[in-house]
Design a protein around this motif. Structure first.
Motif, PDB file in Angstrom:
ATOM      1  N   ARG A   2     -15.737   4.390   5.122  1.00  0.00           N
ATOM      2  CA  ARG A   2     -14.520   3.683   5.549  1.00  0.00           C
ATOM      3  C   ARG A   2     -14.855   2.243   5.930  1.00  0.00           C
ATOM      4  O   ARG A   2     -15.966   1.937   6.358  1.00  0.00           O
ATOM      5  N   GLU A   3     -13.865   1.383   5.786  1.00  0.00           N
ATOM      6  CA  GLU A   3     -14.047  -0.039   6.112  1.00  0.00           C
ATOM      7  C   GLU A   3     -14.456  -0.230   7.572  1.00  0.00           C
ATOM      8  O   GLU A   3     -15.339  -1.032   7.876  1.00  0.00           O
ATOM      9  N   ILE A   4     -13.849   0.509   8.499  1.00  0.00           N
ATOM     10  CA  ILE A   4     -14.187   0.362   9.918  1.00  0.00           C
ATOM     11  C   ILE A   4     -15.654   0.728  10.152  1.00  0.00           C
ATOM     12  O   ILE A   4     -16.360   0.035  10.902  1.00  0.00           O
ATOM     13  N   ASP A   5     -16.133   1.768   9.496  1.00  0.00           N
ATOM     14  CA  ASP A   5     -17.538   2.170   9.653  1.00  0.00           C
ATOM     15  C   ASP A   5     -18.469   1.096   9.097  1.00  0.00           C
ATOM     16  O   ASP A   5     -19.477   0.766   9.712  1.00  0.00           O
ATOM     17  N   ARG A   6     -18.129   0.567   7.934  1.00  0.00           N
ATOM     18  CA  ARG A   6     -18.949  -0.475   7.325  1.00  0.00           C
ATOM     19  C   ARG A   6     -19.017  -1.709   8.214  1.00  0.00           C
ATOM     20  O   ARG A   6     -20.088  -2.254   8.473  1.00  0.00           O
ATOM     21  N   LEU A   7     -17.866  -2.138   8.732  1.00  0.00           N
ATOM     22  CA  LEU A   7     -17.828  -3.325   9.585  1.00  0.00           C
ATOM     23  C   LEU A   7     -18.593  -3.119  10.886  1.00  0.00           C
ATOM     24  O   LEU A   7     -19.364  -3.986  11.314  1.00  0.00           O
ATOM     25  N   LEU A   8     -18.387  -1.975  11.529  1.00  0.00           N
ATOM     26  CA  LEU A   8     -19.069  -1.712  12.801  1.00  0.00           C
ATOM     27  C   LEU A   8     -20.570  -1.533  12.603  1.00  0.00           C
ATOM     28  O   LEU A   8     -21.359  -1.995  13.437  1.00  0.00           O
ATOM     29  N   ASN A   9     -20.968  -0.886  11.506  1.00  0.00           N
ATOM     30  CA  ASN A   9     -22.401  -0.740  11.225  1.00  0.00           C
ATOM     31  C   ASN A   9     -23.043  -2.098  10.994  1.00  0.00           C
ATOM     32  O   ASN A   9     -24.124  -2.376  11.517  1.00  0.00           O
ATOM     33  N   VAL A  28     -17.548 -10.161  25.089  1.00  0.00           N
ATOM     34  CA  VAL A  28     -16.573  -9.881  24.024  1.00  0.00           C
ATOM     35  C   VAL A  28     -15.164  -9.664  24.582  1.00  0.00           C
ATOM     36  O   VAL A  28     -14.223 -10.330  24.155  1.00  0.00           O
ATOM     37  N   PRO A  29     -14.969  -8.747  25.552  1.00  0.00           N
ATOM     38  CA  PRO A  29     -13.605  -8.609  26.077  1.00  0.00           C
ATOM     39  C   PRO A  29     -13.136  -9.862  26.812  1.00  0.00           C
ATOM     40  O   PRO A  29     -11.946 -10.190  26.808  1.00  0.00           O
ATOM     41  N   SER A  30     -14.060 -10.580  27.440  1.00  0.00           N
ATOM     42  CA  SER A  30     -13.685 -11.828  28.125  1.00  0.00           C
ATOM     43  C   SER A  30     -13.207 -12.869  27.127  1.00  0.00           C
ATOM     44  O   SER A  30     -12.205 -13.558  27.355  1.00  0.00           O
ATOM     45  N   ILE A  31     -13.916 -12.989  26.012  1.00  0.00           N
ATOM     46  CA  ILE A  31     -13.514 -13.949  24.977  1.00  0.00           C
ATOM     47  C   ILE A  31     -12.177 -13.533  24.375  1.00  0.00           C
ATOM     48  O   ILE A  31     -11.323 -14.382  24.096  1.00  0.00           O
ATOM     49  N   PHE A  32     -11.973 -12.247  24.185  1.00  0.00           N
ATOM     50  CA  PHE A  32     -10.675 -11.779  23.697  1.00  0.00           C
ATOM     51  C   PHE A  32      -9.576 -12.219  24.664  1.00  0.00           C
ATOM     52  O   PHE A  32      -8.571 -12.803  24.259  1.00  0.00           O
ATOM     53  N   PHE A  33      -9.796 -11.961  25.951  1.00  0.00           N
ATOM     54  CA  PHE A  33      -8.814 -12.311  26.981  1.00  0.00           C
ATOM     55  C   PHE A  33      -8.499 -13.809  26.963  1.00  0.00           C
ATOM     56  O   PHE A  33      -7.335 -14.210  26.934  1.00  0.00           O
ATOM     57  N   LEU A 135     -12.995 -10.589  14.853  1.00  0.00           N
ATOM     58  CA  LEU A 135     -12.078  -9.509  15.230  1.00  0.00           C
ATOM     59  C   LEU A 135     -12.801  -8.169  15.381  1.00  0.00           C
ATOM     60  O   LEU A 135     -12.333  -7.289  16.095  1.00  0.00           O
ATOM     61  N   VAL A 136     -13.931  -8.034  14.719  1.00  0.00           N
ATOM     62  CA  VAL A 136     -14.679  -6.773  14.778  1.00  0.00           C
ATOM     63  C   VAL A 136     -15.344  -6.601  16.140  1.00  0.00           C
ATOM     64  O   VAL A 136     -15.477  -5.472  16.627  1.00  0.00           O
ATOM     65  N   GLY A 137     -15.736  -7.701  16.793  1.00  0.00           N
ATOM     66  CA  GLY A 137     -16.401  -7.616  18.092  1.00  0.00           C
ATOM     67  C   GLY A 137     -15.662  -6.745  19.099  1.00  0.00           C
ATOM     68  O   GLY A 137     -16.259  -5.816  19.671  1.00  0.00           O
ATOM     69  N   PRO A 138     -14.370  -7.000  19.332  1.00  0.00           N
ATOM     70  CA  PRO A 138     -13.652  -6.132  20.285  1.00  0.00           C
ATOM     71  C   PRO A 138     -13.557  -4.684  19.808  1.00  0.00           C
ATOM     72  O   PRO A 138     -13.616  -3.760  20.617  1.00  0.00           O
ATOM     73  N   ALA A 139     -13.447  -4.458  18.497  1.00  0.00           N
ATOM     74  CA  ALA A 139     -13.417  -3.084  17.979  1.00  0.00           C
ATOM     75  C   ALA A 139     -14.762  -2.401  18.224  1.00  0.00           C
ATOM     76  O   ALA A 139     -14.816  -1.223  18.577  1.00  0.00           O
ATOM     77  N   TRP A 140     -15.847  -3.150  18.070  1.00  0.00           N
ATOM     78  CA  TRP A 140     -17.198  -2.630  18.334  1.00  0.00           C
ATOM     79  C   TRP A 140     -17.320  -2.239  19.811  1.00  0.00           C
ATOM     80  O   TRP A 140     -17.854  -1.185  20.152  1.00  0.00           O
ATOM     81  N   TRP A 141     -16.796  -3.100  20.678  1.00  0.00           N
ATOM     82  CA  TRP A 141     -16.803  -2.832  22.118  1.00  0.00           C
ATOM     83  C   TRP A 141     -16.065  -1.530  22.404  1.00  0.00           C
ATOM     84  O   TRP A 141     -16.559  -0.669  23.129  1.00  0.00           O
ATOM     85  N   TRP A 142     -14.862  -1.373  21.815  1.00  0.00           N
ATOM     86  CA  TRP A 142     -14.099  -0.145  22.006  1.00  0.00           C
ATOM     87  C   TRP A 142     -14.806   1.054  21.396  1.00  0.00           C
ATOM     88  O   TRP A 142     -14.731   2.168  21.937  1.00  0.00           O
ATOM     89  N   GLY A 143     -15.478   0.846  20.256  1.00  0.00           N
ATOM     90  CA  GLY A 143     -16.189   1.949  19.620  1.00  0.00           C
ATOM     91  C   GLY A 143     -17.178   2.613  20.555  1.00  0.00           C
ATOM     92  O   GLY A 143     -17.304   3.844  20.584  1.00  0.00           O
ATOM     93  N   HIS A 144     -17.866   1.795  21.365  1.00  0.00           N
ATOM     94  CA  HIS A 144     -18.800   2.348  22.347  1.00  0.00           C
ATOM     95  C   HIS A 144     -18.074   3.231  23.362  1.00  0.00           C
ATOM     96  O   HIS A 144     -18.571   4.296  23.730  1.00  0.00           O
TER      97      HIS A 144
END
Length: 153
Positions: A2-9, A28-33, A135-144
């Motif tokens: 999946r695209e999400i797996d490829r991007l996060l990997n 990462v969440p601070s920069i998003f904010f 945009l992947v950075g915050p998703a990576w943060w959530w992935g954890h």
């Protein structure tokens, strides 16, 4: 894959050092904010402002769409982060803190931290290859976090 797996990997490849991971967990969440805070601070035309809508609200729609396209759980998590961010910005305004100045200052500080983390890691940031990784950075943060709660993203 999946695209999400490829991007996060791929993103994870330049985030293996514990210190860099810790820095990114904060930055990462601070920069998003603060990025949303900067967008929030852009003046809107009166015909939009009359509906209590600003550029951050408009930006949120395609951004969250992108996350939901990648993964439902990541999209839901990013929606929670977006809502928390909006409330955080409203809190700053209620406390008479200038959102633009606060966001600019924290933006610079957090990006310096990120680059320090990558210097420690010895690898350049992923977004130098592809801007989507911003945009992947915050998703990576959530992935954890999702993994900690055994939620498959």
């Amino acid at each position: 894959m999946r695209e999400i797996d490829r991007l996060l990997n791929r993103y994870s490849e330049s985030h293996t050092n514990r210190t860099n991971i810790l820095i990114h967990a904060i930055a990462v969440p601070s920069i998003f904010f603060v990025t949303i805070g900067l967008i929030w601070s852009i003046p809107v035309p009166a015909f939009i402002a009359q509906y209590n809508i600003n550029w951050a609200h408009i930006f949120a729609v395609p951004t969250l769409y992108y996350y939901f396209k990648l993964s439902g759980p990541i999209g839901a998590a990013m929606t929670l982060l977006m809502i928390a961010t909006f409330y955080g910005i409203k809190f700053l305004e209620a406390a008479n803190i200038n959102v633009l100045h606060f966001s600019l200052a924290l933006f610079v500080i957090m990006w310096i931290l990120q680059f320090v983390g990558h210097k420690i890691e010895g690898k350049k940031p992923s977004f130098f290859e592809d801007l989507r990784y911003l945009l992947v950075g915050p998703a990576w943060w959530w992935g954890h976090w999702l993994k900690r709660f055994n939620i498959q993203y």
